[in-house]
Enzyme design. Structure first.
Site: not given
Length: 234
Positions: A89, A176, A178
């Site tokens: 990001c 995202h 993660e």
């Protein structure tokens, strides 16, 4: 032991699902909270891997947040030397700027769960496990251009540039993957003002986290595992 330097901008946007993968591959993690003490203190010895995480500021906001100047300098130096870098990001946007590409507001927010469309390069990349249409978590209002010499890997209707790679050493993700979705409530609290201003349905985000969390955890393991294992490959 290998070392990974992680630049974190807000506490709840942390390594998430990446943490155990780095541990499994023998990385010792050095965490630097952006703006808290000099970045230089964490650069010796030089880390084997740099991870730059997300945050609610702009990649072009160094006048307001001077620490971004040091982050950009570090990224330019590592990318010029083809040293491993992963950006998520805001981190990916800073990577794009360090590589000479533009970053700008989209004029709207992309927040919520939606699938990616992989490019031809993306289908041959570490993102291939996401080709089945599994919705990923999007949470941004800015986007990067694809840097010269990089491969664009993925797109969505609301944001045409979702991921890029340079060689096997640099990967930038706008979304995202993660995020540990069992902790979505931390994101909802931490970004409460942004969510309210954008009119985002919190119940829909919670439902998306419940519905897609397990599949995204498997995808994160496959994508990040393949990238970490392939660093430096010809």
């Amino acid at each position: 032991m290998k070392t990974a330097l992680v630049l974190r901008h807000v506490p709840f946007e942390d390594l998430g699902l990446l943490a155990p993968l780095l541990q499994q591959r023998g990385y010792a993690v050095r965490m630097h909270d952006a703006g808290v003490g000099p970045l230089e203190d964490h650069l010796h010895p030089a880390p084997d891997l740099l991870v730059v995480l997300g945050g609610p500021i702009g990649a072009f906001d160094e006048a307001a947040y001077p620490f971004l100047t040091d982050t950009l300098a570090l990224l330019r130096e590592r990318l010029a030397r083809r040293l491993p870098v992963l950006g998520v990001c805001l981190g990916a946007q800073l990577m794009a700027r360090a590589l000479g590409a533009g970053v700008a507001p989209m004029g709207h927010k992309e927040i919520g769960f939606a699938p990616l469309v992989l490019t031809a390069d993306g289908g041959r990349s570490v993102l291939a496990p996401l080709a089945d249409g599994t919705p990923v978590l999007h949470w941004h209002g800015d986007q990067f251009d694809i840097p010269a010499g990089a491969r664009g890997l993925a797109t969505t209707p609301r944001c045409p540039h979702q991921a890029f790679a340079v060689g096997t050493h640099a990967l930038g993700l706008q979304f995202h993957l993660e995020a540990d979705l069992s902790r979505i409530e931390q994101w909802l609290v931490g970004h409460a003002c942004e969510l309210a201003a954008a009119g985002v349905d919190l119940h829909a985000l919670r439902a998306g986290a419940r519905e897609h969390g397990a599949a995204l955890a498997r995808a994160a393991d496959a994508v990040f595992g393949a990238w970490l294992d392939g660093i430096g490959a010809p």
